[in-house]
Design an enzyme around this catalytic site. Structure first.
Site, PDB file in Angstrom:
ATOM      1  N   GLU A  62       0.645  -1.100   0.107  1.00 42.80           N
ATOM      2  CA  GLU A  62       0.162  -0.132  -0.228  1.00 42.80           C
ATOM      3  C   GLU A  62       0.915   1.141   0.020  1.00 42.80           C
ATOM      4  OE1 GLU A  62      -2.731   0.687   3.354  1.00 42.80           O
ATOM      5  OE2 GLU A  62      -3.227   2.717   2.625  1.00 42.80           O
ATOM      6  N   CYS A  88      17.805  22.402  15.883  1.00 44.28           N
ATOM      7  CA  CYS A  88      19.377  22.956  15.434  1.00 44.28           C
ATOM      8  C   CYS A  88      20.188  22.045  15.738  1.00 44.28           C
ATOM      9  CB  CYS A  88      19.582  24.079  16.216  1.00 44.28           C
ATOM     10  SG  CYS A  88      19.663  24.175  18.058  1.00 44.28           S
ATOM     11  N   CYS A 102      20.012  20.667  19.395  1.00 46.30           N
ATOM     12  CA  CYS A 102      19.031  19.475  20.024  1.00 46.30           C
ATOM     13  C   CYS A 102      19.166  18.325  18.940  1.00 46.30           C
ATOM     14  CB  CYS A 102      17.634  20.137  20.041  1.00 46.30           C
ATOM     15  SG  CYS A 102      17.013  21.209  18.644  1.00 46.30           S
ATOM     16  N   SER A 150      13.273  12.925   8.529  1.00 43.03           N
ATOM     17  CA  SER A 150      12.011  12.921   8.009  1.00 43.03           C
ATOM     18  C   SER A 150      11.678  14.119   7.402  1.00 43.03           C
ATOM     19  CB  SER A 150      10.864  12.503   9.455  1.00 43.03           C
ATOM     20  OG  SER A 150      10.793  13.701  10.351  1.00 43.03           O
ATOM     21  N   CYS A 205      17.103  25.378  23.521  1.00 38.91           N
ATOM     22  CA  CYS A 205      17.492  26.170  22.191  1.00 38.91           C
ATOM     23  C   CYS A 205      16.374  26.458  20.995  1.00 38.91           C
ATOM     24  CB  CYS A 205      18.572  25.195  21.413  1.00 38.91           C
ATOM     25  SG  CYS A 205      18.139  23.477  21.110  1.00 38.91           S
ATOM     26  N   ARG A 265      11.783  17.312   8.777  1.00 36.28           N
ATOM     27  CA  ARG A 265      11.744  18.470   9.398  1.00 36.28           C
ATOM     28  C   ARG A 265      12.383  18.459  10.926  1.00 36.28           C
ATOM     29  NH1 ARG A 265       6.395  22.204  10.265  1.00 36.28           N
ATOM     30  NH2 ARG A 265       5.468  20.019  11.134  1.00 36.28           N
ATOM     31  N   ASP A 267       9.674   5.760  15.220  1.00 39.33           N
ATOM     32  CA  ASP A 267       9.544   7.374  14.791  1.00 39.33           C
ATOM     33  C   ASP A 267       9.777   7.984  15.846  1.00 39.33           C
ATOM     34  OD1 ASP A 267       8.534   9.549  13.799  1.00 39.33           O
ATOM     35  OD2 ASP A 267       6.514   9.166  13.844  1.00 39.33           O
ATOM     36  N   HIS A 297      13.178   8.492  11.174  1.00 39.31           N
ATOM     37  CA  HIS A 297      12.365   7.302  11.091  1.00 39.31           C
ATOM     38  C   HIS A 297      13.429   5.924  10.884  1.00 39.31           C
ATOM     39  CE1 HIS A 297       8.830   9.307   9.041  1.00 39.31           C
ATOM     40  NE2 HIS A 297       8.860   9.503  10.202  1.00 39.31           N
ATOM     41  N   LYS A 342       5.878   7.767   6.273  1.00 44.58           N
ATOM     42  CA  LYS A 342       6.329   8.697   5.216  1.00 44.58           C
ATOM     43  C   LYS A 342       7.896   8.036   4.360  1.00 44.58           C
ATOM     44  CE  LYS A 342       7.541  12.871   6.071  1.00 44.58           C
ATOM     45  NZ  LYS A 342       8.148  14.112   5.960  1.00 44.58           N
ATOM     46  N   ASP A 366      10.249  12.023  17.348  1.00 47.67           N
ATOM     47  CA  ASP A 366       9.922  13.355  16.879  1.00 47.67           C
ATOM     48  C   ASP A 366      10.406  14.221  17.937  1.00 47.67           C
ATOM     49  OD1 ASP A 366       7.017  14.663  15.104  1.00 47.67           O
ATOM     50  OD2 ASP A 366       8.329  15.797  16.555  1.00 47.67           O
TER      51      ASP A 366
END
Ligand code: SF4
Ligand SMILES: [Zn+2]
Lengths: 482, 429
Positions: B71, B155, B158, B187, B148, B189, B136, B193, B345, B138
C-alpha cells in the site's frame, strides 16, 4: 494441548452438559480475576471446580497425587477435558469478541493448571505437544562465557547462575518476557530461565488456540448445517451470565439528561480520574492527542451527549488554537466516526477500565490511560486530593495502587469520596463511576429536601408505620452533608 | 496524521531559509530525481516475478507481486488524502508521482491482494501480511528538555538528542534482536524514522512488534508518569545505554542546552532528586549563575552526602541513572511501531514546509549529520539544471547510504534463495 479432536460418540445432551460445565469454570475464572482475587485462592477454587465437574487435570503430578486419582479417573478427565474444550471452541469461534473472551479464559485455566509444575514437566510438554526442545546453555558455550553475568542479571542468588538453568529461545516465542524486559537478549535469542518456561509454553498454547479458533470459524457454515448443533452452539455462547463488561448506556429520560454546560460541574467529583485528567488538560491546553481524544470522546458520548453537542464540546476548546476550517478538516471526521457516522459506521462503545488499562503507556504530552497505573505517586496524590480525600483516606487508595490493584484503588476512591453511596460497577467502567456518582448526588439532594419537611414529625411517622416496614437507618451521608 | 501542534505550524514558517516549494519544482523532482529503481529494489526485496509466473498472473506489467501488493498513500496539495494505492512497477509509480505530484508519500503494509482492489473483494479477506517494523522519533517529544528551540525547530544542539536516540536504538535492534538491515531516514523537518528491513522483522505479528517496542520504551518524557522504574540490577540493555549516554550527559544537557540556567528547568531537575539532596541544593543553586556552576554544586553536594554515608555508594548511582534516562533515553512514538498497518512517510519525499529531502543517513555517523544543511528541493533542481549526465551531486551521499542498505538486502535474498535451492535438492532424490 487439544491437538486431536474427540472421536468418541456421545449424545448431544452429554456434549452440552460437558460444555456447560467447562463454561462455568471459565466464567468463574473471569469473575475471580476481575475481582482481583488472590492467585492462590483462584487456583484452589478452580482446581476444586474442575475436579467436581470431572473435566480437567493439572500438570503437576505431586499436587495430583494429593487428590488421589485413579488412572481410570485420569483418563476420563482427560477425555472430558478434550471434548468440552472442543465444543466450547466451536461455540466461541463466531466473532472476534467471543474468540477473545474464550482465549483469555482458556489461557488462564491453562496457566492455573501449569502453576507449580516442575520445569522438567514443562519441557516434556513442550516437546510432546509442540515438538519443541530448546537448547540448554552449556558451560563451554562461547555465548555463555561472554555473557554469563548478563544472562543471569535477574538471578541474584548465586545458585541460579549455572548454565543448565537457561535455555535459548527465539525471541519471538518469548514475547511476554521480552516486553517485560525479564530476559537477556542477544542476536534475537532470549536466554530464558527454565523456571520461566511456563510462560513460553502458555504463549504457544495461546497462539495455537487462537489459530484454531480462526480455523474453526472458517468451517462454521459447515458446522451449523445441522440445526440442532447450531442451536446448541449458539445457546452456549449466548449465555446471559457472560457479561462482556460492555457498558450499555441507559436511555436518559429528559430530566436526567446531562447538558454540555453541566460538564464542568460534574467533572470535579463525578468524572473518574482517567477522564478528569484528560478533561483538565483539554481545558488548559486546548488540545489532546489521538488516544486521549478517543478515551474522553467515547466517555462523553456515553454520558448521552448528542453528536452535535460533542462536536461543539471539542470545537470550543480546540478552536482556541486554530480556526474552524482546520478543526473541521483535522478532527471533524474523527468525532463523527466515534458516533458511527463516518467510515466503518460502527457505533463505538465507551471504553471500560480494562481497555483503558491496556493502552500504551502515554508518551510526552499524552494523558490517556488509567492514572492509577500511569501517574507516579506525586501527581496521583494531587489528583486524589481534588476529590477531597484526606491524607488517611489517601493512604488507603495509594496502598491499593502499590499492589497494582488499579481498579480496586479506583473503587476505594469512589467509596471514600461518596460515603455510603451505592457503587454500581465502579472500577470496571468509567461511565459506571460517573453514573453512580451522579445518582449519589441526586439522592443526597433529595434526602436533604425530604428531611427538610419530614424531620419535625419523624417520630410520628415511625410510630405509625406498619410493623413490617423496615425503616432505614438515617445514612451517615446525610450527617456529613448537612 | 493529526498530531501537529497548531502553534508549531505557525512558527515553522519562520525557520525556512531557502524554501521554494512549488508544484512545478516538485514535478521536476519526481520526473528527474526521485530514485524509482532503488525504491523498487527495496520494496520488492528482490522478489521479482519469474517469467513463467507472469503468464499466469492476470494483470500485465506486474514486475513483483510483493511490490504490487504494497500500500502507498498520497497526500495531495490541499490535504486530500488517498489511501490504498499500488503500483505494478517503477514506471507505474513514476507516472503517478509525476502526474499527481503528491506533497507526501506514505508507505504501508503488503497485503494479500493489490490494495486498490480492497473494495472489490469482501472486507474479511483484505489483510496486511507483512511490513517493515518502524520507529518514529519526533523532536517535539523533547520539548521539555531543550532550551534552544521548540516545536518544529531543530538545530545542531537539539539534534544531539536525536543522535543519542539513533545510536541507542540502532544498538539494541542489532545486538539484542539481531536485526541487520536497518534504514535510518531524516523525516524532513524535526524527526527521524527507522525501517527494519529484515525478513524476520517484516513477518512479525502485532504482538511481536509490541514486545519489541515495550522492550525499548520507557515513559521518560511523560510529566505525569515520571516514575519509570528501571529496577535493579539494571537490565543489561539499559546498562549499555547508560554507559553510552552518561558520557554525553554533561556536554548535551548541562553545557549545550545550558538547562540549569533556566528557572523552570532547574525546578524540574530538582524534582528528580531525592528530597534531602534537593533541599540541600535549592538555595545554593539559586545563587549560582550558569548551568555548569550549578551542576558542579550538585556534584559537590552529592560527594558530601556520599562521604557522610547518607546516600548510596557511588558505584551504583541511582540518581545519575535517573537523570541520564530522563533526559537522554530515546523517546519513541510507541504506537507507530506496534501496528503492522501503520503507514510511514517514504524516504526521498520533500517536506513541504522546509523543502528538505527526507534523506537516509548512516547511524554510525549520525553525530555529524548536519541538520541545517540537508539537501533541499531547490538544491536538487539546481543540480539538475547544471548536470549534463543526469547525475545529481547533492543527493549522492544519501543515495550511497540507501544503496548500502539495498546491497545488504540483496545479499540476504540471495542467501535465502541458495538455502531454499539446497533444501529442494536435498528432498529431490
Ligand atoms: S479504574 Fe477505570 S474508571 Fe478508574 S481511573 Fe482507572 S480507568 Fe478510569
Ligand atoms: Zn535546538
Amino acid at each position: 494441548m487439544y491437538v486431536e479432536p474427540p472421536e468418541n460418540i456421545i449424545s448431544l445432551h452429554e456434549f452440552q452438559k460437558l460444555a456447560l460445565d467447562r463454561l462455568q469454570v471459565l466464567k468463574k475464572i473471569e469473575f475471580m480475576n476481575d475481582a482481583n482475587q488472590d492467585h492462590q485462592v483462584i487456583k484452589e477454587t478452580v482446581i476444586k471446580m474442575t475436579k467436581a465437574h470431572r473435566i480437567a487435570v493439572i500438570a503437576d503430578r505431586n499436587v495430583l497425587s494429593s487428590f488421589s486419582m485413579t488412572t481410570e479417573e485420569r483418563k476420563e478427565f482427560r477425555v472430558n477435558d478434550n471434548i468440552s474444550h472442543f465444543i466450547c471452541r466451536l461455540a466461541y469461534c463466531r466473532n472476534e469478541e467471543l474468540r477473545k473472551w474464550f482465549l483469555t479464559q482458556e489461557a488462564r485455566l491453562f496457566n492455573i493448571r501449569l502453576q507449580d509444575a516442575q520445569h522438567e514437566i514443562i519441557q516434556g510438554l513442550l516437546k510432546d505437544q509442540c515438538g519443541i526442545s530448546y537448547q540448554v546453555c552449556q558451560e563451554s558455550d562461547e555465548d555463555w562465557q561472554i555473557f554469563r553475568h548478563q544472562i543471569t542479571f535477574k538471578q541474584l542468588k548465586l545458585s541460579d547462575q549455572i548454565p543448565s538453568n537457561f535455555v535459548k529461545v527465539p525471541f519471538k516465542e518469548a514475547i511476554s518476557l521480552v516486553s517485560r524486559r525479564a530476559v537477556f537478549l542477544h542476536l534475537g535469542v532470549a536466554y530464558v530461565p527454565v523456571k520461566e518456561l511456563t510462560t513460553i509454553l502458555s504463549a504457544h498454547f495461546r497462539a495455537k488456540v487462537s489459530a484454531e479458533l480462526v480455523k474453526a470459524y472458517k468451517f462454521w457454515p459447515e458446522i451449523i448445517k445441522d440445526e440442532r448443533i447450531q442451536r446448541m452452539l449458539i445457546n452456549l455462547s449466548n449465555h446471559s451470565a457472560i457479561d462482556f463488561n460492555i457498558y450499555e448506556q441507559k436511555a436518559p429520560t429528559d430530566g436526567d439528561k446531562i447538558k454540555l454546560s453541566d460538564l464542568d460541574y460534574y467533572s470535579r467529583k463525578s468524572f473518574p480520574p482517567c477522564m478528569k485528567s484528560l478533561f483538565t488538560v483539554l481545558r488548559n491546553k486546548h488540545h489532546l492527542k489521538h488516544y486521549g481524544r478517543l478515551q474522553l470522546g467515547l466517555f462523553i458520548k456515553g454520558l448521552g451527549l448528542t453528536m452535535e453537542e460533542a462536536y461543539t464540546f471539542w470545537k470550543q476548546e480546540f478552536c482556541k488554537n486554530m480556526d474552524n476550517d482546520k478543526f473541521e478538516k483535522q478532527y471533524g471526521y474523527n468525532i463523527r466516526h466515534n458516533f458511527g457516522k463516518e467510515g466503518k459506521k460502527q457505533d463505538y462503545k465507551p471504553w471500560n477500565c480494562q481497555k483503558i488499562l491496556q493502552q500504551t503507556t502515554p508518551g510526552p504530552d499524552e494523558y490517556h490511560g488509567c492514572p492509577f497505573k500511569t501517574f507516579s505517586e506525586e501527581p496521583l496524590r494531587q489528583m486524589l486530593s481534588s476529590y477531597g480525600l484526606k491524607p488517611d483516606d489517601m493512604k488507603v487508595v495509594i496502598d491499593k495502587r502499590r499492589e497494582n490493584l488499579h481498579q480496586v484503588a479506583c473503587l476505594r476512591l469512589y467509596e471514600l469520596s461518596h460515603p455510603n453511596g451505592v457503587s454500581d460497577n465502579v472500577g470496571n467502567h468509567p461511565n459506571a463511576f460517573f453514573n453512580s456518582s451522579v445518582q449519589y448526588i441526586k439522592d443526597v439532594e433529595k434526602n436533604k429536601f425530604k428531611r427538610g419537611i419530614t424531620a419535625p414529625s419523624t417520630e410520628v411517622v415511625v410510630g405509625t408505620a406498619p410493623v413490617e416496614t423496615v425503616i432505614e437507618k438515617p445514612k451517615d451521608v446525610e450527617m456529613d452533608q448537612i | 496524521m493529526d498530531e501537529s501542534d497548531p502553534q508549531t505550524q505557525v512558527r515553522s514558517s519562520e525557520m525556512i531559509q531557502d524554501l521554494e516549494f512549488t508544484v512545478e519544482l516538485l514535478k521536476i523532482y519526481y520526473d528527474k530525481a526521485f530514485p524509482y529503481d532503488k525504491m523498487f529494489d527495496w520494496l520488492s526485496y528482490f522478489k521479482v516475478s519469474k517469467k513463467q509466473n507472469r503468464l499466469q498472473s492476470l494483470e500485465d506489467g506486474v514486475d513483483s507481486e510483493y511490490f504490487y501488493n504494497r500500500e502507498f498513500s498520497f497526500t495531495l496539495e490541499n490535504d486530500v488524502y488517498c489511501r490504498y494505492l499500488c503500483f505494478k512497477n517503477p514506471t507505474d509509480l513514476k507516472d503517478a508521482l509525476v502526474s499527481r505530484t503528491p506533497h507526501k508519500i506514505d508507505i504501508g503494509a503488503i497485503f494479500n491482494i493489490p490494495p486498490k482492489n480492497h473494495l472489490i473483494t469482501e472486507k474479511k479477506v483484505f489483510i496486511p501480511l507483512e511490513k517493515e517494523m518502524v520507529f518514529d522519533i519526533d523532536m517535539t517529544d523533547y520539548d521539555n528538555v531543550r532550551t534552544c528551540c521548540t516545536g518544529a525547530k531543530v538545530c545542531k544542539k537539539c539534534w544531539a538528542y536525536m543522535a543519542c536516540a539513533t545510536q541507542v536504538i540502532n544498538n539494541v535492534l542489532t545486538q539484542d534482536f539481531g536485526f541487520s538491515s536497518l534504514l535510518w531516514v531524516f523525516s524532513g523537518r524535526r524527526g527521524i524514522h527507522c525501517w527494519i528491513g529484515d525478513e524476520s522483522a517484516r513477518q512479525m505479528t502485532n504482538e511481536m512488534r509490541s514486545a519489541v517496542t515495550e522492550y525499548l520504551f520507557l515513559a521518560t518524557g511523560n510529566e505525569m508518569g515520571g516514575g519509570f522504574d528501571l529496577g535493579y540490577p539494571l537490565h543489561p540493555m539499559h546498562q549499555r545505554a547508560y554507559k553510552f549516554l552518561s558520557k554525553r550527559f554533561e556536554q548535551i544537557v548541562i553545557i549545550d542546552q545550558d538547562l540549569l540556567a533556566h528557572e523552570a528547568h532547574q525546578k524540574k531537575f530538582l524534582k528528580l532528586l531525592p528530597q534531602n539532596v534537593a533541599n540541600e541544593l535549592q538555595s545554593r543553586m539559586n545563587r549560582a549563575q550558569t548551568s555548569q556552576e550549578k551542576w558542579k554544586l550538585y556534584k559537590d553536594t552529592l560527594d558530601k552526602l556520599h562521604a557522610s554515608g547518607k546516600t548510596a555508594s557511588q558505584k551504583h548511582d541511582p540518581i545519575m541513572i535517573k537523570l541520564v534516562f530522563t533526559y537522554l533515553y530515546p523517546r519513541i512514538d510507541a504506537n507507530v511501531s506496534k501496528g503492522i498497518n501503520h503507514l510511514l512517510k517514504s524516504p526521498f519525499c520533500i517536506h513541504p514546509k522546509t523543502g528538505k529531502v527526507c534523506v537516509p543517513f548512516d547511524p554510525m555517523t549520525v553525530d555529524n549529520f548536519d541538520i541545517q544543511n540537508v539537501t533541499t528541493l531547490s538544491k536538487v533542481i539546481n543540480d539538475i539544471g547544471n548536470s549534463k549526465d543526469g547525475s545529481i551531486p547533492c543527493l549522492k551521499e544519501s543515495l550511497a547510504v540507501f544503496q548500502t542498505f539495498l546491497n545488504k538486502l540483496k545479499a540476504d535474498s540471495q542467501n535465502e534463495l541458495k538455502k531454499y535451492k539446497e533444501k529442494e535438492q536435498s528432498t529431490d532424490f
